[in-house]
Design an enzyme around this catalytic site. Structure first.
Site, PDB file in Angstrom:
ATOM      1  N   HIS A   4       0.839  -1.209   0.000  1.00 58.49           N
ATOM      2  CA  HIS A   4       0.000   0.000   0.000  1.00 58.49           C
ATOM      3  C   HIS A   4       0.874   1.259   0.000  1.00 58.49           C
ATOM      4  O   HIS A   4       0.627   2.200  -0.764  1.00 58.49           O
ATOM      5  CB  HIS A   4      -0.915  -0.014   1.223  1.00 58.49           C
ATOM      6  CG  HIS A   4      -1.637   1.285   1.455  1.00 58.49           C
ATOM      7  ND1 HIS A   4      -2.878   1.550   0.923  1.00 58.49           N
ATOM      8  CD2 HIS A   4      -1.273   2.391   2.156  1.00 58.49           C
ATOM      9  CE1 HIS A   4      -3.252   2.759   1.284  1.00 58.49           C
ATOM     10  NE2 HIS A   4      -2.290   3.295   2.029  1.00 58.49           N
ATOM     11  N   GLU A   5       1.899   1.264   0.848  1.00 54.24           N
ATOM     12  CA  GLU A   5       2.783   2.431   0.894  1.00 54.24           C
ATOM     13  C   GLU A   5       3.532   2.601  -0.424  1.00 54.24           C
ATOM     14  O   GLU A   5       3.737   3.725  -0.896  1.00 54.24           O
ATOM     15  CB  GLU A   5       3.774   2.292   2.053  1.00 54.24           C
ATOM     16  CG  GLU A   5       3.133   2.229   3.428  1.00 54.24           C
ATOM     17  CD  GLU A   5       2.310   3.467   3.742  1.00 54.24           C
ATOM     18  OE1 GLU A   5       2.692   4.566   3.282  1.00 54.24           O
ATOM     19  OE2 GLU A   5       1.283   3.341   4.428  1.00 54.24           O
ATOM     20  N   HIS A  34       1.627   4.530  -3.020  1.00 52.07           N
ATOM     21  CA  HIS A  34       1.704   5.996  -2.987  1.00 52.07           C
ATOM     22  C   HIS A  34       2.853   6.494  -3.859  1.00 52.07           C
ATOM     23  O   HIS A  34       2.728   7.507  -4.553  1.00 52.07           O
ATOM     24  CB  HIS A  34       1.889   6.474  -1.548  1.00 52.07           C
ATOM     25  CG  HIS A  34       0.647   6.369  -0.713  1.00 52.07           C
ATOM     26  ND1 HIS A  34      -0.540   6.970  -1.083  1.00 52.07           N
ATOM     27  CD2 HIS A  34       0.410   5.743   0.475  1.00 52.07           C
ATOM     28  CE1 HIS A  34      -1.443   6.719  -0.155  1.00 52.07           C
ATOM     29  NE2 HIS A  34      -0.903   5.962   0.786  1.00 52.07           N
ATOM     30  N   GLU A  81      -5.585   7.222  -1.163  1.00 58.37           N
ATOM     31  CA  GLU A  81      -5.595   5.987  -0.385  1.00 58.37           C
ATOM     32  C   GLU A  81      -6.267   4.861  -1.164  1.00 58.37           C
ATOM     33  O   GLU A  81      -5.797   3.715  -1.139  1.00 58.37           O
ATOM     34  CB  GLU A  81      -6.310   6.204   0.946  1.00 58.37           C
ATOM     35  CG  GLU A  81      -5.592   7.144   1.899  1.00 58.37           C
ATOM     36  CD  GLU A  81      -4.192   6.679   2.243  1.00 58.37           C
ATOM     37  OE1 GLU A  81      -3.989   5.460   2.413  1.00 58.37           O
ATOM     38  OE2 GLU A  81      -3.294   7.533   2.327  1.00 58.37           O
ATOM     39  N   ASP A  90      -4.483   1.424  -2.222  1.00 55.98           N
ATOM     40  CA  ASP A  90      -5.091   0.121  -1.906  1.00 55.98           C
ATOM     41  C   ASP A  90      -5.179  -0.758  -3.147  1.00 55.98           C
ATOM     42  O   ASP A  90      -4.866  -1.950  -3.110  1.00 55.98           O
ATOM     43  CB  ASP A  90      -6.500   0.322  -1.319  1.00 55.98           C
ATOM     44  CG  ASP A  90      -6.475   0.725   0.142  1.00 55.98           C
ATOM     45  OD1 ASP A  90      -5.415   0.617   0.781  1.00 55.98           O
ATOM     46  OD2 ASP A  90      -7.539   1.151   0.650  1.00 55.98           O
TER      47      ASP A  90
END
Length: 448
Positions: free
Chosen positions: A299-300, A303, A388, A392
């Site tokens: 997930h990070e 970004h 976000e 995801d």
């Protein structure tokens, strides 16, 4: 330079309608927007408390198989307790803001330091330092109550009074060592760089922020926490393989002793360029399985893949440029000071420069801008929630959606995050989507 020379058109001491009207209009606008913002925040907090309380008796059906009623009710109690305390914080913040501005607090502090130190750089730096120190002293009871009452009551606080005091002393020292030289440079630019000082100051500020992103992980963060290389070989191999698949390079994988201060768990990237690091809280590694850790890291990485960090930095650059330009204009306007309860340093002789108002202008601007920008908060929150969702989706594509879903639920439970927030409150404040929306998008039917 924010130096003002009095004349018949703009002197605050000339009781003409033209002279008073901008100042009076700013006073009315400031008071009106402050009251409107406070009422809005009170209304949103009340909605949040009421909505969470109404849904505390049963776990939402989507989560009933994985979240216990006891955990759900703990999250509700934690959310309501924090919201109630936020009402007090907001009221205190409004009173303190009025005290600094319209009630004359900043003016009194400035006049006292002018009498003691004159009108040079020492006085301006003393004004900034005194303002920060007084504001910090006012905030101390709030911080103490949050840490040693609210967080303690719900089992999250792991901090001792001695560690809290040590953190406070380190923060003050680091802030002084870094903040005072940067403030001195900006004040010097305001006085020496001519009408376009704000452009030079903006460049200095942006350069400082970029430098801080590089040095923070290796110089500042270790002053507060211990960072150890990740020792779990199987997890390290799994994480390294994920980063290679995603085309991401980091300087190292580290575990931070977050459990010294809190039971809350997290993981994050820090640094800039070659100084990027992956940091896991030790609490996160204890709570999640290797597959769940991989999903959280994916997930990070999402970004970075979608350039969210770069977009945020660019947005910060643009907004700060606009802010410095606005400050450059406002700092020369008498009504900006008088409308906010401050007497600027004014020379009655056009051939003699007055003492600089640069520090006053900076403080007033920093005090007032949040009042007028509150109403754009939903836009910022919406952009963050969209990011976000994109992160995801990337994580689900690169790892296991089931692991990400499971990890998020564990984190929601362990951090006592409510599963039933008020929808309006979410749209205004939440930088992350609520659990129901995030998990719904991770199901195969939602992605097809």
């Amino acid at each position: 330079m924010a130096r003002i020379v009095a004349d018949g058109l703009n002197s605050p001491y000339m009781p003409t309608p033209d002279a008073l009207s901008p100042s009076f209009a700013l006073t009315l606008a400031f008071a009106a927007v402050l009251c409107a913002g406070l009422l809005l925040k009170f209304w949103l907090a009340s909605r949040q408390m009421r909505h969470v309380a109404q849904h505390r008796s049963a776990v939402p059906e989507t989560f009933a198989a994985r979240i216990s009623l006891a955990a759900h009710q703990k999250a509700a109690a934690y959310t309501i307790t924090k919201a109630r305390f936020s009402l007090l914080e907001m009221a205190l913040g409004a009173v303190v803001l009025l005290g600094w501005t319209l009630l004359g607090g900043l003016d009194a502090l400035n006049q006292a330091l002018m009498a003691a130190l004159g009108g040079g750089m020492a006085q301006q730096l003393a004004l900034l330092a005194a303002f920060v120190a007084i504001s910090a002293a006012i905030d101390l009871p709030v911080s103490l109550y949050q840490t040693f009452v609210i967080e303690q009551r719900f089992g999250f606080n792991k901090m001792t009074p001695s560690l809290w005091l040590a953190d406070l002393a380190k923060s003050a020292l680091v802030g002084a060592l870094i903040g005072l030289p940067v403030a001195a440079l900006i004040l010097w630019l305001m006085g020496a760089a001519g009408p376009l000082w704000w452009l030079w100051a903006w460049g200095l500020w942006m350069g400082f922020n970029l430098l801080l992103m590089v040095v923070y992980p290796t110089v500042i963060a270790p002053l507060f926490n211990k960072f150890q290389p990740l020792e779990d070989d199987s997890l390290k191999a799994r994480v390294t393989a994920l980063m290679q698949r995603c085309g991401f390079a980091a300087k190292g994988l580290f575990v931070m002793d977050g459990s010294r201060r809190s039971a809350h768990a997290n993981a994050y990237f820090t640094g800039f360029g070659a100084a990027k690091r992956v940091v896991f809280y030790d609490t996160l590694l204890r709570q999640l399985s290797p597959g769940e850790v991989e999903a959280v890291l994916a997930h990070e990485l999402g970004h970075f893949k979608h350039r969210h960090i770069l977009k945020r930095v660019v947005s910060l650059f643009a907004m700060s440029l606009a802010g410095f330009a606005l400050l450059g204009w406002l700092s020369t306007q008498v009504w900006f000071y008088t409308g906010l309860g401050v007497r600027p340093n004014i020379s009655l002789n056009p051939t003699v420069a007055a003492a600089p108002n640069d520090a006053l202008a900076l403080l007033l601007f920093l005090l007032v801008v949040p009042v007028f920008t509150l109403f754009i908060a939903p836009l910022s929150a919406w952009i963050s929630r969209r990011h976000e969702f994109e992160a995801d989706a990337y994580a689900v594509a690169q790892s296991s959606g089931a692991d990400l879903s499971s990890a998020l639920l564990k984190l929601y439970e362990d951090n006592a995050s409510t599963l039933t927030p008020d929808p309006v409150y979410v749209r205004f404040y939440y930088s992350h989507p609520p659990a129901t929306e995030r998990l719904a998008r991770m199901t195969p039917s939602a992605r097809s």
